[in-house]
Write a protein that holds these residues in place. Structure first.
Motif, PDB file in Angstrom:
ATOM      1  N   VAL A 139       0.833  -1.206   0.000  1.00 16.46           N
ATOM      2  CA  VAL A 139       0.000   0.000   0.000  1.00 16.46           C
ATOM      3  C   VAL A 139       0.867   1.255   0.000  1.00 16.46           C
ATOM      4  O   VAL A 139       0.604   2.215  -0.743  1.00 16.46           O
ATOM      5  CB  VAL A 139      -0.962  -0.008   1.213  1.00 16.46           C
ATOM      6  CG1 VAL A 139      -1.550   1.375   1.452  1.00 16.46           C
ATOM      7  CG2 VAL A 139      -2.087  -1.012   0.988  1.00 16.46           C
ATOM      8  N   LEU A 356      -2.923  -7.854  -3.557  1.00 13.10           N
ATOM      9  CA  LEU A 356      -3.535  -7.393  -2.312  1.00 13.10           C
ATOM     10  C   LEU A 356      -4.952  -7.938  -2.160  1.00 13.10           C
ATOM     11  O   LEU A 356      -5.366  -8.339  -1.062  1.00 13.10           O
ATOM     12  CB  LEU A 356      -3.559  -5.860  -2.275  1.00 13.10           C
ATOM     13  CG  LEU A 356      -2.211  -5.186  -1.987  1.00 13.10           C
ATOM     14  CD1 LEU A 356      -2.279  -3.695  -2.291  1.00 13.10           C
ATOM     15  CD2 LEU A 356      -1.786  -5.408  -0.539  1.00 13.10           C
ATOM     16  N   TYR A 388      -8.714  -1.296  -3.364  1.00  9.55           N
ATOM     17  CA  TYR A 388      -7.282  -1.014  -3.301  1.00  9.55           C
ATOM     18  C   TYR A 388      -6.869   0.003  -4.362  1.00  9.55           C
ATOM     19  O   TYR A 388      -5.903   0.759  -4.173  1.00  9.55           O
ATOM     20  CB  TYR A 388      -6.474  -2.304  -3.446  1.00  9.55           C
ATOM     21  CG  TYR A 388      -6.351  -3.067  -2.141  1.00  9.55           C
ATOM     22  CD1 TYR A 388      -5.715  -2.495  -1.041  1.00  9.55           C
ATOM     23  CD2 TYR A 388      -6.872  -4.346  -1.990  1.00  9.55           C
ATOM     24  CE1 TYR A 388      -5.602  -3.179   0.168  1.00  9.55           C
ATOM     25  CE2 TYR A 388      -6.769  -5.042  -0.788  1.00  9.55           C
ATOM     26  CZ  TYR A 388      -6.136  -4.446   0.284  1.00  9.55           C
ATOM     27  OH  TYR A 388      -6.023  -5.111   1.472  1.00  9.55           O
TER      28      TYR A 388
END
Length: 571
Positions: A139, A356, A388
């Motif tokens: 991230v 992710l 995401y």
């Protein structure tokens, strides 16, 4: 050279850039409405385990060939010479070990998430800790990967900063959320071709304008930019054969051995053999990419020599200025390079979204909720990829507010990769390591990583406040670390104590931090559990039996030992 004069795109350049976005989105839409139409998690997250060698290998290459790397390698060569090229020596072991050690284990266990292995080997808590660490790593990284090239492009060409960020982020989110891993892999293939074409165009035109490759080489030699083999064993030296050729192996293992984004591509292959061959195919491709980056840096030096002084916040912008300067009379080619640049960003970010979504679904949601239908699980996976994507845009905005902390954010990727590598090595190579040792080892590795990484960054920041002759911000492109390099008027004494730790070459970070996890994990395991297991002796006996009459190949021994230990631990 004075202040930068903005160089603007032609209409043709804009058309080429837009075509990149349209083609990428088109591939995603195609896979959203063809084949199984992404109706199962197996198809959406693992491409139905149907991919062939070529697309998987090019996707493996593209995943971490980010825009930061495309811009960073030439600036590294321009500034410090060709010593960086010896990183290519690490590619052999850095890809051979994953092919014969990590891939067979992950593939034969039929995993979706790499971190499922950690629960099989240790416990659910270790799995969750590994997953959360990976999510944090990706991230932070993907926002910077999206923002940094857009910032460089804006500074040199006046290209709208947030227009570029939003266009890339939204298109990437669209094709990842709709087309799944199959779309991600095939767009990676397309984007890899664009990356090669863009870099090749700059090298050919730049070399021609400099008077040919012989003239480029001559100017680089005269400017001491052609480096010999530096066998200095000092780990504090930034780039030597040992830091690049040996330290780089651990960096490659963290990227190609245990990182979910890469492992997911192995798992999407039709067979284990295809997965291994894909890993082998990355080797020559990586060498070509590295060589092209080096050539581009040498052409930059041949064009500007020592006279260039950039008033830029990042040398990433210096490379873009060079590209625009070289290609300004050739409409379309600047657009091709920018398409190449953002192809690097797209491939990295889309891989991050997909991986992710996978780990969140497989590690954090499925084990803790009631069994759900395949249709619902697939829809939730798509929503995670979309979510995401929005997080990535938010992180890009946060990156814009970071200022000088941007370099620290980039280095987080490298800091976290080493401890995760150490965690998997602890499980795979040391059958007596237990869950407690794994948890304490991982925490120790992360603490050590951030201590050294942040301490090094702050140390350089304080050094930069001293009187300087020349200060530049230079990307250390092990793909993810950017360091502030400062040349002081007075020569600095060799660091000692904690300062020596802060001065450790960034190429040793992965090795040092993974070793910390293994050593601490083994010590804690020794104190909290049985040191030896019966399975170790059984495994050794079976290896001895199977080895009779067969070729005494070290990789066969490693694999046999590996699997017998794993079999003992799982049963």
């Amino acid at each position: 050279m004075g202040d930068i004069v903005l160089m603007h795109f032609s209409t043709v350049d804009y058309v080429i850039f837009v075509l990149l976005l349209v083609a990428s989105a088109g591939i995603g839409l195609y896979y959203a409405f063809s084949g199984g139409r992404q109706r199962t998690t197996q198809e959406f997250l693992l491409a139905d385990r149907s991919m062939s060698c070529l697309p998987v290998s090019l996707s493996l290459l593209a995943t971490f060939q980010s825009a930061v790397a495309i811009l960073g390698a030439p600036s590294e060569i321009y500034t410090h010479g060709t010593q960086y090229w010896f990183l290519g020596c690490s590619y052999f072991l850095g890809l051979l070990i994953p092919a014969h050690i990590f891939i067979p284990v992950f593939y034969r266990l039929h995993l979706s998430s790499t971190y499922q292995y950690l629960e099989l080997r240790f416990s659910k808590s270790v799995r969750i800790c590994g997953t959360v660490t990976f999510i944090f790593q990706m991230v932070i990284y993907m926002g910077v990967v999206l923002y940094a090239p857009a910032l460089a492009l804006n500074a040199v060409t006046g290209f709208d900063l947030w227009g570029a960020v939003l266009a890339m982020g939204l298109v990437c989110t669209l094709y990842t959320a709709l087309g799944g891993l199959k779309a991600v892999i095939w767009t990676d293939v397309f984007q890899t071709i664009v990356m090669f074409a863009g870099q090749l165009a700059v090298i050919i035109v730049g070399t021609h304008q400099a008077g040919g490759i012989a003239e480029v080489w001559k100017k680089a030699q005269n400017g001491s930019r052609i480096s010999g083999l530096d066998l200095n064993p000092d780990p504090l030296e930034r780039h030597t054969f040992w830091t690049l050729g040996v330290g780089g192996v651990f960096l490659m293992l963290a990227l190609y051995g245990v990182n979910q984004a890469q492992v997911q591509r192995y798992l999407s292959s039709r067979t284990e053999k295809v997965a291994i061959m894909s890993c082998y195919a990355v080797f020559p491709c990586q060498q070509i990419v590295l060589t092209m980056g080096c050539l581009m840096g040498l052409v930059m030096y041949a064009r500007y020599g020592e006279e260039i002084t950039f008033h830029l916040s990042l040398l990433l912008q210096m490379v873009l200025y060079f590209v625009m300067d070289v290609l300004q009379d050739l409409p379309g080619l600047p657009g091709l390079f920018v398409a190449c640049l953002f192809s690097g960003a797209l491939s990295t970010i889309s891989s991050a979204f997909n991986s992710l979504a996978t780990v969140t679904m497989e590690d954090l949601i499925k084990p803790h909720v009631a069994p759900m239908t395949e249709a619902r699980a697939t829809l939730l996976s798509k929503m995670l990829a979309l979510g995401y994507g929005l997080v990535c845009l938010a992180m890009a905005y946060i990156a814009s507010l970071m200022g000088s902390v941007l370099q620290a954010a980039l280095s987080i990727f490298g800091m976290v990769g080493g401890p995760l590598l150490g965690l998997f090595c602890l499980g795979m190579f040391f059958p007596w390591a237990n869950s407690t040792g794994a948890l304490v080892g991982l925490v120790s590795g992360l603490v050590m990583a951030f201590w050294i990484g942040i301490g090094s960054f702050l140390s350089r920041m304080s050094a930069s406040a001293l009187p300087v002759m020349n200060t530049t911000i230079t990307p250390d492109v092990g793909n993810m670390t950017t360091a502030l390099m400062t040349t002081l008027i007075t020569s600095k004494p060799r660091p000692s104590g904690v300062q020596a730790l802060y001065s450790l070459s960034y190429m040793w970070y992965s090795a040092h931090n993974s070793a910390t996890v293994v050593v601490v994990g083994l010590l804690v395991s020794f104190l909290t559990g049985k040191v030896f297991r019966k399975g170790v002796l059984v495994g050794l006996c079976k290896i001895s039996e199977k080895g009779k009459g067969k070729k005494k190949d070290i990789y066969i021994y490693i694999n046999l030992l590996f699997y017998y230990w794993l079999d003992t631990l799982l049963n």
